[in-house]
Design an enzyme around this catalytic site. Structure first.
Site, PDB file in Angstrom:
ATOM      1  N   HIS A   1      -1.364  -8.482   2.185  1.00  0.00           N
ATOM      2  CA  HIS A   1      -2.437  -7.801   1.452  1.00  0.00           C
ATOM      3  C   HIS A   1      -1.899  -6.875   0.365  1.00  0.00           C
ATOM      4  O   HIS A   1      -2.638  -6.486  -0.531  1.00  0.00           O
ATOM      5  CB  HIS A   1      -3.437  -7.108   2.401  1.00  0.00           C
ATOM      6  CG  HIS A   1      -3.005  -5.797   2.980  1.00  0.00           C
ATOM      7  ND1 HIS A   1      -2.490  -5.661   4.251  1.00  0.00           N
ATOM      8  CD2 HIS A   1      -3.040  -4.542   2.479  1.00  0.00           C
ATOM      9  CE1 HIS A   1      -2.230  -4.390   4.501  1.00  0.00           C
ATOM     10  NE2 HIS A   1      -2.557  -3.689   3.443  1.00  0.00           N
TER      11      HIS A   1
ATOM     12  N   ASP B   1       0.619 -10.854   8.336  1.00  0.00           N
ATOM     13  CA  ASP B   1       0.399 -10.117   7.088  1.00  0.00           C
ATOM     14  C   ASP B   1       1.712  -9.760   6.377  1.00  0.00           C
ATOM     15  O   ASP B   1       2.126  -8.604   6.357  1.00  0.00           O
ATOM     16  CB  ASP B   1      -0.410  -8.845   7.417  1.00  0.00           C
ATOM     17  CG  ASP B   1      -1.061  -8.246   6.178  1.00  0.00           C
ATOM     18  OD1 ASP B   1      -0.679  -8.624   5.053  1.00  0.00           O
ATOM     19  OD2 ASP B   1      -1.948  -7.383   6.340  1.00  0.00           O
TER      20      ASP B   1
ATOM     21  N   SER C   1       1.208   0.572   4.642  1.00  0.00           N
ATOM     22  CA  SER C   1       1.213  -0.879   4.696  1.00  0.00           C
ATOM     23  C   SER C   1       2.507  -1.395   4.109  1.00  0.00           C
ATOM     24  O   SER C   1       2.907  -0.976   3.019  1.00  0.00           O
ATOM     25  CB  SER C   1       0.040  -1.441   3.903  1.00  0.00           C
ATOM     26  OG  SER C   1      -1.082  -1.484   4.726  1.00  0.00           O
TER      27      SER C   1
HETATM   28  N1  ARG Z   1      -6.988  -2.293   7.076  1.00  0.00           N
HETATM   29  C1  ARG Z   1      -5.794  -2.543   6.315  1.00  0.00           C
HETATM   30  C2  ARG Z   1      -5.632  -1.475   5.232  1.00  0.00           C
HETATM   31  O1  ARG Z   1      -6.295  -0.489   5.280  1.00  0.00           O
HETATM   32  C3  ARG Z   1      -5.753  -3.925   5.760  1.00  0.00           C
HETATM   33  C4  ARG Z   1      -6.710  -4.228   4.648  1.00  0.00           C
HETATM   34  C5  ARG Z   1      -6.611  -5.606   4.074  1.00  0.00           C
HETATM   35  N2  ARG Z   1      -7.186  -6.609   4.923  1.00  0.00           N
HETATM   36  C6  ARG Z   1      -8.502  -6.986   4.916  1.00  0.00           C
HETATM   37  N3  ARG Z   1      -8.909  -7.884   5.784  1.00  0.00           N
HETATM   38  N4  ARG Z   1      -9.385  -6.497   4.089  1.00  0.00           N
HETATM   39  O2  ARG Z   1      -5.242  -1.615   4.127  1.00  0.00           O
HETATM   40  N1  GLU Z   2      -3.713  -1.316   5.742  1.00  0.00           N
HETATM   41  C1  GLU Z   2      -3.338   0.010   5.366  1.00  0.00           C
HETATM   42  C2  GLU Z   2      -2.581   0.042   4.033  1.00  0.00           C
HETATM   43  O1  GLU Z   2      -2.833  -0.772   3.189  1.00  0.00           O
HETATM   44  C3  GLU Z   2      -2.569   0.624   6.462  1.00  0.00           C
HETATM   45  C4  GLU Z   2      -3.497   0.907   7.538  1.00  0.00           C
HETATM   46  C5  GLU Z   2      -3.737   2.392   7.716  1.00  0.00           C
HETATM   47  O2  GLU Z   2      -4.584   2.967   7.025  1.00  0.00           O
HETATM   48  O3  GLU Z   2      -3.027   2.927   8.569  1.00  0.00           O
HETATM   49  O4  GLU Z   2      -1.796   0.918   3.755  1.00  0.00           O
END
Ligand code: ARG
Ligand code: GLU
Length: 716
Positions: A86, A219, A651
């Site tokens: 991502h 990921d 991330s």
């Molecule tokens: N929750 C993760 C973050 O905050 C991953 C986001 C990307 N993935 C998604 N399915 N939208 O960035």
């Molecule tokens: N998916 C998040 C990012 O893009 C990390 C998840 C979180 O917020 O801890 O940095």
């Protein structure tokens, strides 16, 4: 029966008490002072210098800021880097077309020649960091001139740090401005895409599984950093060579067990650990619920159309993902804060602060106004912050039409000061974003969202903060006639008409655009906001900032000698903890890892997010796992959870074991723990990590790009 009760009691007592989970995102240069002893007690076998040193290569030389908001780490001496899928999503998408759909099918360079350059993408290494509080505050005596002098000092510090070395320096406030730290970076701009799994793996589970454990997302994506022949940063050139980094992470093939030491080393974006009770109250009881409600409505409308039409599904996929990411996080945050009785806890902390303060008249004199001022200022902020939230969720980022209106309006306003050549250049520069806008634009969907969100705005936002006419008449939106009319009249709904005006962007055409009904309506909202909300909101927020700084100062004094960590601010931090599962709710225990079995169990070709690629199913059927299966159960482990304190920005961060070897790549947090930005719960806050062996398995067995493993250092 009694035996059952006894058994149940035993289970309660034996329930894993998380003594290891560790709140905090620590500054690498202060580890020696505050953390290393504890880290070693928890099992870490290395020293603080192994993590951060400016005289010899250390772990920090293998960690980079990836693009604008992620972390990445080096995994070979040829500049090979791993981050999240991502995080590389935009680059992967940019290289994708109908013929070469890398998002859907994945991409694997089979030699360095096949790697793809990414204009605009860069990575930054931290050269050094330093506490520059004294220099930043130098000569500041008069509070009224503080901001100006501070700015001047900071400029000088940054300039000196950049002198003759090509580095980029930035000074950032720490502990709400009680300290200032300098960060010096070396930026590399030739970063090429090496590999990415298909979205069906890299985004497996999509938004349904996002923020959730148990998780099975692969990921990750691979990039390579290129430099000139001396190893220095250079713009893209076919003559550049792979960077030989000072340091890269050896990769552990051993896997993880419960209670293993883990450390996450990366760039957490922002946290708010030291807020007063009023602020937490506002977030969990007003701001988060308001924003969630707006997005629930928006997502419902979007999903209706996405489900009905495959074209719309593709058009709105990215918008849906970004809308739902924070939406889901906020809901977890509300739940978590409620469960922790966050406001009550904050009030108790404030009581303790008050008691400490009252022990000493000098303290009383300095800090006596902190709590009453918080009370007063947050009360004063209330109406404005509500208007602010609705404005940002509805007018600023709620609808496609106002987004394009914002872009166009910015151009119009600037263009009146430009000469003809400059004006046309500015208009031409919008071409790409306009193309992108219309490629992902479905007018009926947008119209529907626009109508419904604006109704909410009319109803919920105090009339005095709205355009007067709109507030009186928003009920007319009900029939849909108003929206239909302005959408039909507006130039902004037609790519052809808009491009025709922009391709010959005369002042007359700029004026014509100014008369567009959508632009006019948009401006009314902006004007009402900038006149009635923004200045007051900013003024009160600045005052709150000053009180927060004082409160933070008191907390530091109160906790003298004890380790406090500053809120995250997208600077390099260390978080440490243990591999451990958790209990998401009464009666349920989650294991610390997932396996390929779980992916196969979720397989459903009918559901986009769970359509497991054929090749992966074959590997599973033949148990063709090579060296990547876990020795304990012979399975391919996909993800694991640990108790490291992380947030957005982390991330892609390296997750390392006691020896400093890479065991995984951080990519998410569990839903029950998303309140950790504000309040950490050792029982339920977990970060979600891609097991590095799953990535290697995919690279080698799934993609047939095993040659990449030759340059890695595997520790068996
Ligand atoms: N929750 C993760 C973050 O905050 C991953 C986001 C990307 N993935 C998604 N399915 N939208 O960035
Ligand atoms: N998916 C998040 C990012 O893009 C990390 C998840 C979180 O917020 O801890 O940095």
């Amino acid at each position: 029966m009694r035996r059952l009760i006894a058994l149940a009691m035993l289970v309660v007592f034996l329930a894993p008490l998380s003594v290891f989970a560790k709140e905090g995102m620590w500054l690498p240069i202060l580890l020696k002072k505050y953390n290393i002893e504890e880290m070693q007690k928890m099992g870490f076998k290395l020293t603080a210098e192994d993590i951060y040193d400016i005289n010899k290569a250390s772990m920090k030389d293998a960690v980079v800021i990836f693009g604008g908001g992620c972390t990445g780490e080096l995994i070979s001496d040829k500049g090979l880097l791993i981050t999240n899928h991502h995080c590389g999503y935009r680059q992967i998408q940019a290289h994708s077309s109908l013929e070469n759909d890398y998002l859907t099918n994945g991409f694997w360079a089979m030699s360095q020649k096949e790697e793809l350059p990414n204009p605009g993408l860069s990575v930054k290494f931290l050269v050094r960091m330093a506490d520059v509080t004294a220099e930043a505050m130098k000569g500041i005596t008069d509070e009224s001139k503080e901001q100006k002098e501070l700015k001047k000092n900071i400029k000088e510090i940054e300039k000196a740090a950049e002198k003759d070395n090509g580095y980029k320096a930035i000074v950032k406030p720490i502990f709400n401005g009680n300290q200032y730290f300098l960060f010096v970076y070396e930026e590399y701009k030739d970063v090429r895409l090496v590999g990415a799994p298909p979205s069906a793996i890299g985004k497996f589970g999509g938004d349904t599984d996002n923020w959730m454990w148990p998780r099975h997302t692969g990921d990750f994506s691979l990039f390579r950093i290129y430099a000139d022949k001396d190893g220095k940063p250079a713009e893209y050139s076919p003559n550049n060579v792979p960077l030989k980094p000072k340091k890269f992470f050896p990769i552990s093939m051993k896997g993880v067990k419960t209670n293993d030491f883990t450390m996450v080393f990366g760039y957490p974006g922002s946290t708010a650990r030291y807020l007063p009770s009023q602020a937490v109250d506002r977030i969990m009881n007003v701001s988060d619920p308001d924003k969630v409600a707006i997005r629930t409505l928006k997502l419902r409308l979007m999903n209706e159309d996405m489900e009905a039409d495959r074209g719309v599904r593709i058009q709105y996929a990215a918008k849906n993902a970004s809308t739902s990411n924070a939406w889901k996080k906020w809901q977890g945050e509300i739940k978590g804060l409620k469960r922790l009785n966050a406001v009550e806890r904050k009030l108790n902390q404030e009581k303790a602060f008050k008691a400490w303060m009252e022990q000493d008249p000098a303290r009383q004199k300095t800090y006596g106004q902190v709590l009453p001022q918080f009370e007063e200022l947050y009360k004063a902020l209330k109406p404005y912050s509500k208007a602010y939230d609705y404005y940002s969720e509805i007018i600023y980022r709620g609808t496609d039409i106002f987004s394009i209106a914002r872009t166009v309006d910015r151009l119009i306003k600037r263009s009146f000061n430009y000469d003809a050549a400059k004006r046309q250049k500015a208009a031409d520069a919008l071409k790409a974003s306009i193309d992108k806008h219309f490629k992902d634009y479905n007018q009926p969907t947008d119209e529907k969202i626009f109508t419904e969100l604006l109704k909410v705005y009319g109803k919920e936002v105090d009339c005095i903060f709205q355009p007067e006419y709109f507030c009186k008449n928003y009920a007319k939106l009900e029939s849909g006639k108003f929206t239909k009319k302005i959408y039909r009249k507006s130039i902004l709904t037609s790519k052809t008409k808009l491009n025709a005006l922009l391709s010959n962007f005369t002042p007359a055409n700029a004026k014509k655009l100014e008369k567009d009904p959508i632009i006019r309506l948009y401006r009314e909202f902006v004007d009402a906001f900038t006149v009635k909300v923004w200045p007051n909101h900013a003024k009160i927020s600045t005052k709150i900032g000053a009180v927060q700084k004082l409160y933070m100062k008191a907390l530091m004094e109160m906790n003298k000698g004890k380790a406090l960590y500053p809120d995250a601010n997208f600077t390099l931090r260390v978080a440490y903890g243990k591999v451990e599962g958790y209990q998401p709710k009464d009666g349920v225990t989650y294991k610390h890892f997932t396996t390929l079995d779980g992916i196969i169990a979720k397989d459903n070709p009918e559901i986009y997010d769970y359509n497991v690629p054929q090749r992966l199913k074959e590997l599973y059927k033949n148990k063709d796992y090579g060296q990547y299966a876990d020795s304990s159960d012979g399975k391919v482990h996909t993800c694991f959870v640990a108790s490291n304190h992380t947030t957005g920005g982390n991330s892609g961060s390296p997750v390392v074991n006691a020896e400093g070897h890479l065991i995984g790549v951080n990519f998410d947090r569990c839903w029950e723990g998303t309140m950790s930005d504000i309040m950490f719960d050792p029982e339920r806050c977990r970060n979600i990590v891609l097991d590095i062996r799953y990535a290697l398995f995919l690279i080698d067995k799934f993609a047939g790009a095993g040659y990449l493993l030759d340059e890695m250092q595997l520790v068996k």
